[in-house]
Scaffold this motif. Sequence first.
Motif, short mmCIF file in Angstrom:
data_model
loop_
_atom_site.label_atom_id
_atom_site.label_comp_id
_atom_site.label_asym_id
_atom_site.label_seq_id
_atom_site.Cartn_x
_atom_site.Cartn_y
_atom_site.Cartn_z
N LYS A 34 3.91 -6.58 -5.36
CA LYS A 34 3.63 -5.28 -5.98
C LYS A 34 3.23 -4.26 -4.92
O LYS A 34 3.71 -3.13 -4.92
N VAL A 35 2.35 -4.66 -4.01
CA VAL A 35 1.91 -3.76 -2.94
C VAL A 35 3.11 -3.36 -2.08
O VAL A 35 3.28 -2.18 -1.74
N LYS B 189 -0.12 -16.01 -8.23
CA LYS B 189 -0.75 -14.73 -8.59
C LYS B 189 -0.83 -13.81 -7.38
O LYS B 189 -0.51 -12.62 -7.46
N GLU B 190 -1.22 -14.35 -6.24
CA GLU B 190 -1.39 -13.54 -5.05
C GLU B 190 -0.05 -13.06 -4.49
O GLU B 190 0.07 -11.94 -3.98
N ILE B 191 0.98 -13.88 -4.59
CA ILE B 191 2.31 -13.49 -4.13
C ILE B 191 2.81 -12.32 -4.97
O ILE B 191 3.40 -11.37 -4.44
N THR B 192 2.58 -12.36 -6.26
CA THR B 192 3.03 -11.26 -7.10
C THR B 192 2.25 -9.98 -6.79
O THR B 192 2.82 -8.89 -6.79
N LEU B 193 0.97 -10.11 -6.47
CA LEU B 193 0.18 -8.94 -6.07
C LEU B 193 0.71 -8.38 -4.75
O LEU B 193 0.90 -7.17 -4.60
N PHE B 194 0.98 -9.26 -3.80
CA PHE B 194 1.53 -8.83 -2.51
C PHE B 194 2.87 -8.14 -2.71
O PHE B 194 3.15 -7.10 -2.13
N MET C 57 -1.13 6.31 5.73
CA MET C 57 -0.56 6.09 4.40
C MET C 57 -1.14 4.81 3.79
O MET C 57 -1.52 4.77 2.62
N LEU C 58 -1.22 3.76 4.60
CA LEU C 58 -1.78 2.50 4.12
C LEU C 58 -3.26 2.67 3.76
O LEU C 58 -3.73 2.12 2.76
N ALA C 59 -3.99 3.46 4.53
CA ALA C 59 -5.40 3.72 4.23
C ALA C 59 -5.54 4.43 2.88
O ALA C 59 -6.41 4.09 2.08
N ALA C 60 -4.68 5.41 2.62
CA ALA C 60 -4.71 6.12 1.34
C ALA C 60 -4.42 5.16 0.19
O ALA C 60 -5.06 5.21 -0.87
N TYR C 61 -3.48 4.25 0.41
CA TYR C 61 -3.15 3.25 -0.61
C TYR C 61 -4.35 2.33 -0.85
O TYR C 61 -4.69 2.03 -1.99
#
Length: 192
Positions: free
Chosen positions: A63-64, A56-61, A103-107
Amino acid sequence: MSMRKDRVNIAVAKEIAEELAKVAEELGMTQYALANQILGVGLELLRQGYSLAQIKEITLFYKVMIELESVPVPGRLLDRMITDMAKENPEVVHRAWCDAGRMLAAYIKAVFGDLEKAVELSPHLARVVPARRFEIKAKGGEFSMDTVGVGYSIESVQATARAVQCLLEELGYELKEVVTAPGILRVKALKK
């Protein structure tokens, strides 16, 4: 002659069955075909040693990484590019990395809401970044980052430090300590 595969019924929670039916319809598949594919992929990943939480976490990573348009680059190549560019124009390097931090902060704001929620991904990120130690903590308005192996050159570490600084500032943190050395980056900050 057609060969029909043997089928076995298994029980799942009602909500799961309803979601399976909904997704199967959206994809134009039968529930049988979709369940077989999901279970086949899941079982293969489990056999490879991944836990259900890791999957699950790999898929979230992933996606990010896709949403941030990240491109995998070998660490030594990236380090050399940063070093060479920093020799020519260090301000351009620091500005580019600062922009990346912002950019990462906005994300983080848009997707996670705050830094503390985003940092929950750090144990999984630690498995993918080429660092020997990658520890990030954010709790109660305090932020700390302790990394070893985040770059081969001081220029690379300083670029990363600049990205972290701009990220933290954009998220309302004030830097209290930054330590850089070839391959080492330590940062401490407090929420304003």
